[in-house]
Structures are given as C-alpha cells and as structure tokens.
Write an enzyme that holds these catalytic residues in place. Structure first.
Site, PDB file in Angstrom:
ATOM      1  N   GLY A 106       0.825  -1.207   0.000  1.00  0.00           N
ATOM      2  CA  GLY A 106       0.000   0.000   0.000  1.00  0.00           C
ATOM      3  C   GLY A 106       0.852   1.245   0.000  1.00  0.00           C
ATOM      4  O   GLY A 106       1.907   1.304   0.638  1.00  0.00           O
ATOM      5  N   GLY A 150      -0.895   4.429   0.167  1.00  0.00           N
ATOM      6  CA  GLY A 150      -1.712   5.546   0.633  1.00  0.00           C
ATOM      7  C   GLY A 150      -0.904   6.299   1.677  1.00  0.00           C
ATOM      8  O   GLY A 150       0.309   6.063   1.829  1.00  0.00           O
ATOM      9  N   GLY A 154       0.797   3.732   4.040  1.00  0.00           N
ATOM     10  CA  GLY A 154       1.845   2.911   3.431  1.00  0.00           C
ATOM     11  C   GLY A 154       3.033   3.727   2.957  1.00  0.00           C
ATOM     12  O   GLY A 154       4.188   3.364   3.214  1.00  0.00           O
ATOM     13  N   HIS A 179     -21.272   8.841   6.342  1.00  0.00           N
ATOM     14  CA  HIS A 179     -20.963  10.275   6.379  1.00  0.00           C
ATOM     15  C   HIS A 179     -22.216  11.082   6.032  1.00  0.00           C
ATOM     16  O   HIS A 179     -22.883  10.787   5.037  1.00  0.00           O
ATOM     17  CB  HIS A 179     -19.850  10.563   5.366  1.00  0.00           C
ATOM     18  CG  HIS A 179     -19.176  11.869   5.585  1.00  0.00           C
ATOM     19  ND1 HIS A 179     -19.844  13.067   5.530  1.00  0.00           N
ATOM     20  CD2 HIS A 179     -17.892  12.167   5.882  1.00  0.00           C
ATOM     21  CE1 HIS A 179     -18.987  14.047   5.771  1.00  0.00           C
ATOM     22  NE2 HIS A 179     -17.804  13.525   5.989  1.00  0.00           N
ATOM     23  N   SER A 222     -17.248  17.642   1.611  1.00  0.00           N
ATOM     24  CA  SER A 222     -16.455  17.596   2.840  1.00  0.00           C
ATOM     25  C   SER A 222     -17.201  18.100   4.071  1.00  0.00           C
ATOM     26  O   SER A 222     -17.974  19.058   4.021  1.00  0.00           O
ATOM     27  CB  SER A 222     -15.202  18.451   2.651  1.00  0.00           C
ATOM     28  OG  SER A 222     -14.570  18.616   3.879  1.00  0.00           O
ATOM     29  N   ARG A 238     -20.241  12.556  13.027  1.00  0.00           N
ATOM     30  CA  ARG A 238     -20.909  12.089  11.807  1.00  0.00           C
ATOM     31  C   ARG A 238     -22.047  11.106  12.077  1.00  0.00           C
ATOM     32  O   ARG A 238     -23.069  11.144  11.405  1.00  0.00           O
ATOM     33  CB  ARG A 238     -19.878  11.397  10.919  1.00  0.00           C
ATOM     34  CG  ARG A 238     -18.889  12.388  10.399  1.00  0.00           C
ATOM     35  CD  ARG A 238     -17.758  11.727   9.664  1.00  0.00           C
ATOM     36  NE  ARG A 238     -16.869  12.786   9.197  1.00  0.00           N
ATOM     37  CZ  ARG A 238     -15.743  12.574   8.555  1.00  0.00           C
ATOM     38  NH1 ARG A 238     -15.349  11.343   8.303  1.00  0.00           N
ATOM     39  NH2 ARG A 238     -14.994  13.579   8.160  1.00  0.00           N
ATOM     40  N   GLU A 276      -6.109   2.820   7.614  1.00  0.00           N
ATOM     41  CA  GLU A 276      -7.532   2.462   7.706  1.00  0.00           C
ATOM     42  C   GLU A 276      -7.734   0.950   7.797  1.00  0.00           C
ATOM     43  O   GLU A 276      -8.761   0.488   8.292  1.00  0.00           O
ATOM     44  CB  GLU A 276      -8.302   3.052   6.502  1.00  0.00           C
ATOM     45  CG  GLU A 276      -9.799   2.894   6.660  1.00  0.00           C
ATOM     46  CD  GLU A 276     -10.616   3.601   5.591  1.00  0.00           C
ATOM     47  OE1 GLU A 276     -10.084   4.510   4.904  1.00  0.00           O
ATOM     48  OE2 GLU A 276     -11.803   3.255   5.446  1.00  0.00           O
ATOM     49  N   LEU A 280      -6.535  10.786   8.477  1.00  0.00           N
ATOM     50  CA  LEU A 280      -5.219  11.173   7.968  1.00  0.00           C
ATOM     51  C   LEU A 280      -4.232  11.239   9.130  1.00  0.00           C
ATOM     52  O   LEU A 280      -3.076  10.826   9.020  1.00  0.00           O
ATOM     53  CB  LEU A 280      -5.308  12.530   7.259  1.00  0.00           C
ATOM     54  CG  LEU A 280      -6.282  12.609   6.071  1.00  0.00           C
ATOM     55  CD1 LEU A 280      -6.218  13.986   5.419  1.00  0.00           C
ATOM     56  CD2 LEU A 280      -5.977  11.539   5.026  1.00  0.00           C
TER      57      LEU A 280
END
Ligand SMILES: Cc1cc2nc3c(=O)[nH]c(=O)nc-3n(C[C@H](O)[C@H](O)[C@H](O)COP(=O)(O)OP(=O)(O)OC[C@H]3O[C@@H](n4cnc5c(N)ncnc54)[C@H](O)[C@@H]3O)c2cc1C
Length: 659
Positions: free
Chosen positions: A42, A44, A47, A268, A286, A339, A445, A461
């Site tokens: 990964g 992302g 990774g 979300h 967002s 959320r 994640e 993040l």
C-alpha cells in the site's frame, strides 16, 4: 467462554505509556537494519509514510500498490483536513483534549492508550509535513490556519483548500521517491497482494499478482506490513475510490489474523444523494462545509411535500419555516456534531417525511447565512473547489443568489444525504500494530486501532500518518530486533509454492464458472443487501435476513459469475471478481459482528437499542470490549474473541453533544 486477547499495553497511567514504551523498547542495531527486509503493501498515506520512514532508517523496503503510481492511492481523495493539537488558535486545545474528544467521539469503544499516543504524535505530523513543503492554508499573518470538524469545540483541523489528502500524499511521495532513488525502497506499481505467506507461524512474505502481465510473483521479507485501506466498497455505493478493496486484509484474516469490530462502519452525513440505479460511486461533500453551512429541512410537512413534488424550491422557504434540526437538538455542537449523530438525525427527518428531493432522501446544506455575513469571496476562498465540484455533478452552484424575502437574501442550497464513507473496524493489532500473526503488521484504515465505534472528521489522515511516520517505525523494531540472526527466507520454500498454487487455482475457478452475470451486477446486489439490512439502522431480524440473502447471493456468485478473458495479461474483470469474493466474506463478517453486539454505539445502530430521543444506547456492562473474529472457513460462523477495554484516564459516560 470466549478467548481473551492481550493488547500488550505497557503498564502505567495513560499519559506515560507511550514515553515508557519508547524508553524500554528495543532498537535494531544500524548495521543489522541493512540485512532486514520489510514488505509494505500500500502507498496511501499510511503505506507511503511507513515505507519512506523505514527506508530512511536503513531497512530494505519492498513497497507495492495496485495503481500505476503511489500518488493515485485513495488517500488523494481526502478533502477536509487533518487534526493536531497545536492550539494555534489559543482556544484551549491540548493533547489531552484531542485525546478526550477522540475517545468520546468513538463512543468509548477505542483503546485509551492508543488514542493518547495518537493525540501526542499529532503535532509531530504537522511539523513533518510542513518540513516536506506541504502547502497548508495559512492566515494572513503567516500562521497555519485551522478550521473545525465535528465532535470538537476547538479549531484543530489543518487543511490545504479542499485537497488536503492530495497535498499530504505528495509530501509522503516526495520522501518515498527520495528513498527509491537511494535504493532503500523498491517500488512495485500495479501489483496486487493476493496472499500472505506464513512460515513457522510467522508472516514471511506475500504472493502478488502483476496486474499488467497477470503473472503471480513471490516476495519474501522479515516482516510484512499491510496498509491497504478500508472495506467501505463492500456496500458497492460509497464515497471510496472505485479501486478500494479489502482483499489483502481478508486474506490475512483467512490465514489467522483476527478481524476487529467489523460492524463499526461510518456513514458520512454530507454526500451527494443517490440519483439513480445506474450509479457506481457516491461523492462526498467535505465535512468542513459544516463550519459555515447550516443543515435544515422544512418545518411544515406540506413544504416538504411540495419540494418532493418539485413545485417549490428550498430558497422559497423563509427563515422562520426552516428547521435547523441539528442546532435545535444539539445546541452545544450544532452542525458540528459527530458524523454518526448527524447521519442518524438526517435519516430521522427523512423517515418522518421531511426529505427535500424527489426521493425524499435528502436534506439541505445552506450557505445563505454565511454568505450574507462574510461575503461570497470569503466562502469561495474556503470551499471554492467543493462548490465547483457540486456544480459539476448537480448543475447547481451553491453560491448563486436565488431569492430575497423580507430583505434576507437566499442562495441555492446543496442537497446532501448520508453515505458509506469509512470503516473503523479492521485487522486487529496490538499496541505495536502487530496483528495476531507474528511478523504481520497493519496500519492506517485497514487496522481497527484508534477510532472506536465512530471516527471524528480529520482523524483518519492523522492516524494513517501517525502509524506510518511515527509509530510503526519504532514498534516494528521490537519484532525485527531478533530477526537479523535468522537466515533469509527463500521464496522456494514449500509454503510459498503452496500459497501461489492456491491463488492460481482461485483465478482458474473464477474464470471457469462461465455463468451469465457480470461482477458489477452481483456487487450491486450485494450493496443493496448491505445498505438495507446492515446499513444505518440494523435489527436482529434484518441482520439474519441479510446474512441469508448474502449466502444465497454468494452461491449465485460461485455458480453464475461470468469473467471474460484469461488470466494472462491485464484483466480488470478478473481483479474485480477477486475483490467481490472478499467483499462477500467481509459483508458477512460485518453482519455477524452487528448481530452479536446487542447495543448501539457510534456507527453501529441497532434499532432495538435506542433512547426515547432516538440516540444510541450503549450497554457497557456487556459490550465494553473489542470484538475480534477468527476465521473458521467459508460458510461457517467465525469465532468471537474479546479484548476487554480498560479505561484509566477517562470516565466512561453517555455521549452528550447537547450542552
Ligand atoms: C472522499 C473522502 C474524503 C476524505 N476526507 C478525509 C479528510 O478530510 N480527513 C481525514 O482524516 N480523512 C479523510 N478521509 C479518509 C481517509 O482519506 C482515508 O481513511 C485514508 O486516506 C486511508 O489511507 P490508507 O493509507 O490507510 O489507505 P488508502 O489511501 O486507501 O491506500 C491503500 C493503498 O493500498 C493499496 N492496495 C490496496 N489493496 C492492495 C492489494 N491487495 N495489494 C497491493 N496494494 C493494495 C492501494 O494501491 C493504495 O496504495 C476521506 C475519505 C474519503 C473517501
């Protein structure tokens, strides 16, 4: 009696744990690092940051991703921002407050010590990224700017317009490229991990498919790290990138890694509503928009009916006839409730008939008040690209002046509705981010570690980069410290041959079904089952029905799937079939976990367990644990193993966002 798992959390009061850990952990001798290989699957944010850091520290890293470039990992989609407890606003933020908000936001189902560590390293992440040149938004005076996200009363979210993930990924990619250039990281793009290879009880390598040639290849190493993202696409329609899949994680689960809290799925609240059955993707608007946008539905049912029939528009409804239901129900947090709370509140209004579009499944997100107060220029500076994105998809520009009633200007509102977005559950890891298979680590994640039953905005993040830059590079050394004395594992070992043979046989099996249905048609049907029975509101009966339907559909997949082409060369349909095979395992796992948890908490809402006001009703006496699942073979119910939660620093109580 269920087995009990040990998370290997060092003793001591929470704030001291990470420091104590660092003081006592073993570090690998620099010379030995040169002899040690680590596979990171990964690229992302988790990774890429891990691969870059491990390379920088001297390890030899093999880094793989399914895209043609690490820069195209799903992390690039992250819009809103990343949290850190810098307190630049001088608004009372602190490491402790971020820790507290995250534990509370997760509905008291996260591991306390992990979250404290996360809050503590959050500030290092911002320093690291600024040093890399990530162009965070700044105030006029030069200071890094912040905005607010749900579940917090302070402004602690750092952002780069509406493209924070992209900018952070470019930063991580620069560091990664530097290590590639230095020869410390060997990058394999368009490679998909299909299996993890276990030798003498330890993860020693992987089998990966070269997605261009179709060939299977073997990779061996002293440790394997998976950073392959979440399983949101099990639901077919989600805000995730189309390529997101859970194949690597599910294969690790099948090989013995426990899967934790799969039922904790985040829905979300601010996504563009579904508009038809031909759709294959949903788009996030967002959460940052909730800083200045106000969410509402009409107060009067006749207005809602007129909106649904298209005989009235939102901007024709004056202020006094609008129900800003989040501000009404949660005065202290208003539109910035977490959320799960905001999503359920939208569903509640729509279920009662107050939805505002033709399907009745949408609410308004309105910028009239903030445009009137700040001017369109300021709002565009903050959310310009999101407004443009909304216009491209819906042909409505939320900054367009549409009406004036009694001197008040009304702008065209956005329409939004909740959608599957993030998965808090994931591969179980201990405090060192090691799975239940020695030598196999999971970060970002794809692990379950820090968000409990609900993730607060801008925390993914933070967690991915905390894991990649600051946690894993330390903790993996505890494992690797002993490894340098062992000879390198050869990919000629029978374990590698066996694993490769099995993957190859699976490819043949899928190609040879030669049925009538495409992968997408079955996946879409699975998505409908998941959304209806394992979605926002779950019941024991519905979950059982969902499981039954999933079994039937999986049979259809096994007997009536059609995959065109061959296994040689590029075959995207074959790759999607593999992903769908694993979404079936995942979907059932989500349902089993949801069925076993007779309570509501965070993103897991069992309709039988709610307060009179419709809020989630937890049962701490019986469910105060991490639910980990052990694979028991296809078609069999997995076994539940419990890791009890222990809280020392935070008092476990009912979440309150009202006052
Ligand atoms: C639209 C959207 C907006 C978001 N906005 C925010 C935000 O503002 N703030 C925030 O904190 N979070 C946000 N999130 C969540 C956040 O973006 C993700 O949780 C995070 O980026 C995940 O990072 P990751 O590195 O764990 O996984 P990913 O970024 O998903 O990367 C997974 C990597 O694994 C690779 N991979 C996958 N399977 C395999 C395989 N079998 N073999 C080899 N490689 C494989 C992929 O190629 C990729 O490189 C958002 C999410 C979405 C969907």
């Amino acid at each position: 009696m269920a087995k009990v798992l040990d998370s290997k959390i060092p003793a001591g009061p929470v704030p001291e744990k990470w420091k104590e850990y660092k003081a006592h952990q073993r570090l690998v001798n620099p010379k030995n690092k040169l002899k040690l290989d680590v596979i990171v699957v990964g690229t992302g944010l988790a990774g890429a940051s891990a691969a870059a850091s491990l390379g920088e520290m001297g390890f030899n890293v093999i880094n793989l991703c399914i895209q043609d470039s690490p820069r195209r990992a799903h992390s690039i989609a992250a819009q809103g921002g990343i949290n850190a407890a810098k307190c630049y606003q001088n608004d009372g933020d602190s490491v402790y407050r971020l820790f507290y908000d995250t534990v509370k936001g997760g509905d008291y189902r996260a591991r306390e010590a992990n979250v404290y560590r996360l809050a503590e390293v959050s500030n290092n992440i911002i320093d690291q990224c600024v040093a890399q040149g990530v162009p965070f938004a700044r105030e006029y005076g030069g200071m890094l700017a912040n905005r607010s996200f749900g579940g917090a009363q302070v402004s602690r979210t750092f952002y780069a317009k509406g493209q924070t993930g992209q900018q952070l990924l470019l930063g991580a990619y620069s560091s990664l490229s530097c290590q590639v250039q230095a020869g410390k990281v060997k990058l394999y793009t368009r490679y998909e991990m299909e299996d993890v290879v276990i030798v003498d009880g330890r993860a020693r390598g992987i089998i990966a498919k070269n997605l261009v040639t179709g060939k299977l290849e073997r990779f061996s190493a002293n440790a394997v790290v998976i950073a392959t993202g979440g399983y949101g696409n099990t639901y077919f329609l989600s805000t995730n990138a189309m390529g997101c899949n859970c194949t690597a994680a599910v294969q690790c689960y099948r090989k013995g890694a426990y899967f934790a809290n799969p039922s904790y799925v985040q829905i979300h609240p601010t996504c563009i509503p579904v508009h038809g059955d031909k759709q294959s993707k949903l788009t996030l608007m967002s959460e940052s928009l909730r800083n200045d946008g106000r969410i509402w539905v009409p107060k009067k049912i006749e207005d809602a009916k007129a909106l649904q029939a298209g005989t009235k528009q939102g901007w024709e409804i004056p202020e006094e006839d609008r129900d800003y239901y989040l501000e009404r129900r949660y005065p202290a947090f208003g539109n910035l409730v977490p959320r799960d709370v905001a999503s359920r509140a939208a569903k509640e209004r729509c279920d009662k008939g107050f939805g505002v579009n033709n399907t009745g499944l949408a609410v308004f997100l309105d910028f009239s008040e903030s445009i009137n107060r700040l001017g369109l220029d300021i709002i565009m500076q903050r959310y310009g690209n999101l407004f443009e994105m909304y216009e491209e998809i819906t042909d409505v520009f939320p900054g367009d002046l549409a009406n004036e009633i009694n001197g008040v200007k009304y702008y065209k509102p956005m329409m939004i509705y909740p959608a599957i977005h993030y998965t808090m559950g994931g591969i179980w890891v201990d405090y060192e981010l090691q799975t239940s298979i020695p030598g196999l680590f999971a970060i970002g994640e794809c692990n379950f570690s820090d968000h409990g039953a609900n993730r607060l905005g801008a925390s993914a993040l933070m967690q991915g980069l905390a894991d990649g830059y600051f946690v894993l590079p330390y903790t993996i050394q505890n494992y690797l410290a002993d490894q340098a004395v062992w000879p390198k594992v050869s990919t000629d070992l029978p374990e590698f041959a066996e694993a490769e043979k099995k993957v190859d046989a699976e490819l043949d099996r899928l190609l040879n079904i030669k049925g009538k249905r495409s992968v997408d048609s079955i996946h879409k049907e699975l998505g409908h089952i998941m959304w209806e029975y394992v979605g926002m509101g779950r019941t024991a009966e519905g979950l059982k029905t969902g499981l039954k339907k999933m079994h039937e559909l999986e049979k259809e997949f096994d007997e009536n799937l059609f995959v065109p082409g061959t296994k040689e060369g590029l075959n995207i349909e074959l790759d999607k079939a593999i992903h769908l095979r694993d979404f079936f395992t995942m979907g059932q796992l989500v349902a089993f976990d949801a069925l076993s948890r007779n309570e509501s908490c965070g993103g897991h809402f069992r309709e039988e367990y709610q307060t009179e006001e419709g809020e989630a009703k937890r049962d701490d006496e019986n469910y105060f644990y991490v639910g980990c699942w052990e694979y028991k073979g296809k078609g069999n119910e997995p076994e539940l193993i419990k890791e009890p939660l222990e809280y020392e620093a935070i008092k476990v109580q009912t979440r309150n966002y009202k006052n």
